[in-house]
Design a protein around this motif. Structure first.
Motif, PDB file in Angstrom:
ATOM      1  N   ARG A 195      71.502 -79.760 -64.516  1.00  0.00           N
ATOM      2  CA  ARG A 195      72.257 -78.884 -64.513  1.00  0.00           C
ATOM      3  C   ARG A 195      72.964 -79.032 -62.600  1.00  0.00           C
ATOM      4  NH1 ARG A 195      67.016 -75.677 -64.619  1.00  0.00           N
ATOM      5  NH2 ARG A 195      68.343 -74.237 -66.456  1.00  0.00           N
ATOM      6  N   TRP A 196      72.660 -80.230 -62.844  1.00  0.00           N
ATOM      7  CA  TRP A 196      72.501 -81.509 -60.899  1.00  0.00           C
ATOM      8  C   TRP A 196      73.630 -82.067 -61.418  1.00  0.00           C
ATOM      9  CZ3 TRP A 196      72.885 -86.448 -60.156  1.00  0.00           C
ATOM     10  CH2 TRP A 196      73.104 -87.303 -58.626  1.00  0.00           C
ATOM     11  N   TYR A 197      73.592 -82.842 -62.198  1.00  0.00           N
ATOM     12  CA  TYR A 197      74.697 -83.228 -62.972  1.00  0.00           C
ATOM     13  C   TYR A 197      75.895 -83.157 -63.160  1.00  0.00           C
ATOM     14  CZ  TYR A 197      77.888 -86.790 -65.739  1.00  0.00           C
ATOM     15  OH  TYR A 197      78.512 -87.549 -66.158  1.00  0.00           O
ATOM     16  N   LEU A 198      76.334 -81.659 -63.884  1.00  0.00           N
ATOM     17  CA  LEU A 198      77.507 -80.641 -64.420  1.00  0.00           C
ATOM     18  C   LEU A 198      77.746 -79.742 -62.400  1.00  0.00           C
ATOM     19  CD1 LEU A 198      76.061 -78.826 -67.387  1.00  0.00           C
ATOM     20  CD2 LEU A 198      77.726 -80.107 -66.576  1.00  0.00           C
TER      21      LEU A 198
END
Length: 61
Positions: A56-59
């Motif tokens: 989620r953080w990467y997206l």
């Protein structure tokens, strides 16, 4: 059909030779198995949540 009867006779003969665990041993083994399964479930849940959060953080970048 004689072979089937002989097979089951041999199975019963071998089952009499089996050393079955006592109640105390069986309880101990059961507790160990349940504790191991619970520990593995917690471990994989934490890993899954961590990977999901990283994804989620990467997206969000």
């Amino acid at each position: 059909m004689a072979n089937v009867g002989g097979f089951f006779k041999n199975v019963m003969s071998e089952m009499r030779k089996v050393s079955w665990p006592r109640r105390k041993e069986l309880t101990k083994y059961t507790v160990i198995v349940i504790a191991t399964v619970v520990a593995a479930a917690i471990f994989f849940t934490v890993v899954d949540l961590g990977i999901s959060e990283l994804f989620r953080w990467y997206l969000a970048l």
